[in-house]
Design an enzyme around this catalytic site. Structure first.
Site, mmCIF file in Angstrom:
data_model
loop_
_atom_site.group_PDB
_atom_site.id
_atom_site.type_symbol
_atom_site.label_atom_id
_atom_site.label_comp_id
_atom_site.label_asym_id
_atom_site.label_seq_id
_atom_site.Cartn_x
_atom_site.Cartn_y
_atom_site.Cartn_z
ATOM 1 N N GLY A 200 0.681 -1.247 0.199
ATOM 2 C CA GLY A 200 -0.052 0.179 -0.228
ATOM 3 C C GLY A 200 0.827 1.161 0.029
ATOM 4 N N PRO A 201 0.233 2.373 -0.319
ATOM 5 C CG PRO A 201 -1.031 3.764 -1.654
ATOM 6 C CD PRO A 201 -1.270 2.572 -0.832
ATOM 7 N N GLY A 203 1.858 5.547 4.626
ATOM 8 C CA GLY A 203 0.767 6.277 5.398
ATOM 9 C C GLY A 203 -0.504 5.350 5.700
ATOM 10 C CB THR A 207 4.286 -0.330 10.449
ATOM 11 O OG1 THR A 207 5.176 -0.209 9.468
ATOM 12 C CG2 THR A 207 4.912 -0.625 11.817
ATOM 13 C CD GLU A 423 -7.066 31.137 -6.529
ATOM 14 O OE1 GLU A 423 -7.724 30.128 -6.473
ATOM 15 O OE2 GLU A 423 -5.858 30.953 -6.794
ATOM 16 C CG HIS A 426 -9.252 28.749 -10.543
ATOM 17 N ND1 HIS A 426 -9.006 27.648 -11.597
ATOM 18 C CD2 HIS A 426 -8.007 29.103 -10.064
ATOM 19 C CE1 HIS A 426 -7.551 27.804 -11.792
ATOM 20 N NE2 HIS A 426 -7.002 28.566 -10.772
#
Length: 629
Positions: A200-201, A203, A207, A423, A426
């Site tokens: 997995g990626p 983070g 673990t 902005e 957008h």
């Protein structure tokens, strides 16, 4: 032992060695003359003196004659009774006898004094050797495993501490059941996987998942990183692998967790120094140890990596890592569950809605979400609040994505207006497009490397994208550049759209070369990625098409971008009054979000005469390179 104390001991040992050698070799010793017993007795009878008897030696200082004041040494007569009679006679005269009885302790002290310089020198070199090898814990133990063992009697992590990866937990639950109830599987003739590879990626909790398995099973847990096997000394890695598996077999049933196994598990023969190197010897030993398990050994190897494509095929075959468990980025439900885990025990205000936070964090991993909650707690403490509020959590998302606000950044009024119109472009284009994500926040406050930003919240997590969605994405990205051109003119557009143009180009290239979304070029892909396994990254793309097709690809990419830009400029031209209204409100308030932004979108636009920008905004002053996103 602290470093200062170790250095002090070393210097004290050096000083003692120097002193011992100095007094042993340099200081003069008093000379003793050797005489026969008869001569010594005659001299004492005649001149008198002092006698010291020490074991079999007689040391005398004669008072007169040719030996006056000299220390002479002779042997005590074998007939000790006769000598005693003689002693009794001469004691009446001028001779004094001091008889010292033999002492075993004194003998040992004299021996120790004689050998003290040698002992000090040996001790000094032994300390130097220990220092060179990194301390007493590592002296002469290069081949010992550095794995850290955690006992299973007091589990610190369980499956309850892991959220957002329900399928992975179900897969690993079988491992726990085998370690707890092996007879259940043995009765059916089943063989538990000897190795489990967590993929997995970064983070996503690989673990943490391994620790949860150990905590649930209640067995010893050996943890080590793949890079800890390899040292500069040849054969050390393989020796450590053998020692690790020996320890595991002695503590079976148990779990061995190897984090970042790609450090030693890469394709053999891919190193720059040739195929026969220390890393490959370590990998070969891991292969032998994993394949050498007998059916009664209850040792399970769990490894984690985010690069399964570069692992050696022999490591992934059945019998070694039989099962591959994928821990992907969590979806919206998984993110909400992860947030609930990380906010457990933390004081939250009643207004906090973790569903909204989960909705606003698409693509975040478990580690990112933990960082969001932690940043929210830090912001609340900085503002002297007793509980974590919704505003702190939303701001922490922006901090994780872009960095902290830079309100102290000095910008001119001209640049602030350009950023505001950029902005606003957008936001307005995204509002008008049916397949664009809803706009949640607009800001002209610098954050990280960005001069301003527009934040969109997707309605749902998307794993597949349609042509219309990708086209609307490109149009939204080009809305900022189109607004600059519409308000300030073609010659006054700025460098603020750099990242937007890069993103648009990547989307268009992907549509043409990877996804077969070009009407002109048809349903095929172009180019094949080539990677060097040792470097672990793409270094080139193999060109499997001709120069004529390459020209067609460039034309098609340009066509898609030009079409999106024309659509963005058309939307803004038809809604110029609304664009000016949003930009002016953004200039005055700097940040618009949530209900306030939604209310602004629903307000009627001013008349065309009122919608003209301020005169100083159209002067055309040039500005430096910006970082508007």
């Amino acid at each position: 032992m602290p470093k200062i104390s170790r250095n002090l001991i070393i210097w004290l040992v050096i000083l003692a060695v120097v002193i011992g050698v100095f007094f042993t070799l340099i200081s003069p010793s008093e000379k003793t003359e050797r005489l026969s017993t008869l001569v010594a007795i005659d001299q004492l009878k005649e001149y008198g003196g002092d006698i010291t008897i020490r074991e079999q030696s007689l040391i005398a200082v004669i008072a007169g004659g040719e030996y006056a004041g000299k220390k002479v040494e002779t042997t005590v007569p074998a007939d000790f009774d006769a000598f005693t009679t003689f002693a009794a006679q001469i004691e009446k005269g001028t001779v004094t006898i001091d008889y010292q009885r033999p002492s075993s302790w004194g003998s040992w002290v004299s021996i120790l004094i004689n050998f003290l310089p040698f002992i000090l020198i040996v001790g000094f070199f032994f300390l130097i050797l220990r220092q060179a090898q990194g301390g007493s814990s590592q002296a002469m133990s290069f081949g010992r495993s550095k794995a850290r063992m955690v006992t299973g009697d007091k589990p610190t992590v369980t499956f309850g501490d892991v959220a957002g990866v329900d399928e992975a937990k179900q897969e690993l639950q079988e491992i726990v059941e085998f370690l707890k109830y092996p007879e259940k599987f043995i009765a059916l003739g089943a063989r538990i996987p000897r190795g489990v590879l967590l993929v997995g990626p970064p983070g996503t909790g690989k673990t943490l998942m391994a620790r949860a398995v150990a905590g649930e099973a209640g067995v010893p847990f050996f943890s080590i990183s793949g890079s800890e096997f390899v040292e500069m000394f040849v054969g050390v890695g393989a020796s450590r692998v053998r020692d690790l598996f020996d320890q595991a077999k002695r503590n079976a049933p148990c779990i061995i967790f190897v984090d970042e196994i790609d450090a030693v598990g890469r394709h053999r023969g891919s190193g720059l120094g040739g195929g026969h190197d220390e890393r490959e010897q370590t990998l070969n030993q891991i292969l032998v140890e994993m394949d050498g398990f007998d059916s009664s050994t209850k040792v399970i190897v769990i490894s984690a990596t985010n690069r399964p494509d570069i692992l050696d095929p022999a490591l992934l075959r059945p019998g070694r890592f039989d099962r591959r468990v994928v821990l992907d980025q969590p979806d919206i439900n998984g993110r909400k569950a992860i947030l609930e885990v990380h906010t457990k025990g933390k004081p939250l205000e009643p207004s906090v809605d973790l569903g909204i936070i989960a909705k606003g964090t698409p693509g975040f991993s478990g580690a990112d979400l933990a960082n969001v909650v932690n940043e929210g707690a830090i912001l609340s403490a900085r503002r002297n609040k007793k509980k974590i509020g919704m505003s702190e959590l939303e701001e922490s998302i922006d901090r994780v994505l872009l960095g902290p606000e830079r309100k102290s950044r000095v910008i001119s009024q001209k640049e602030k207006e350009i950023i505001a119109y950029h902005e606003a472009g957008h936001a307005l284009v995204a509002r008008m497009l049916p397949n664009a994500d809803p706009v949640h926040k607009i800001s002209v406050v610098a954050r990280g490397m960005a001069g301003g930003y527009t934040k969109q919240l997707p309605v749902e997590d998307r794993h597949l994208h349609t042509i219309s969605q990708l086209r609307d994405t490109m149009t939204t990205l080009l809305g900022g550049r189109a607004a600059e051109e519409l308000i300030f003119g073609k010659t006054e557009v700025t460098t603020g759209a750099q990242s937007d143009l890069e993103h648009v180009t990547d989307v268009a290239r992907g549509m043409v070369k990877r996804f077969g979304m070009s009407e002109r070029l048809g349903l095929r892909t172009f180019g094949r990625r080539e990677e060097l396994v040792f470097l672990g990254r793409m270094v080139d793309e193999q060109k499997d098409y001709g120069d004529k097709i390459a020209d067609e690809i460039d034309k098609e990419i340009s066509t898609l971008i030009d079409r999106a830009y024309a659509e963005a400029r058309d939307i803004l031209a038809r809604n110029k009054a609304k664009l000016v209204q949003i930009a002016e409100r953004l200039i005055s308030e700097e940040t618009l979000e949530g209900e306030k932004l939604e209310t602004l979108f629903k307000e009627p636009a001013p008349s065309s005469s009122e919608a003209q920008p301020q005169p100083d905004a159209a002067k055309g002053d040039s500005i430096g390179k910006g970082a508007i996103n």
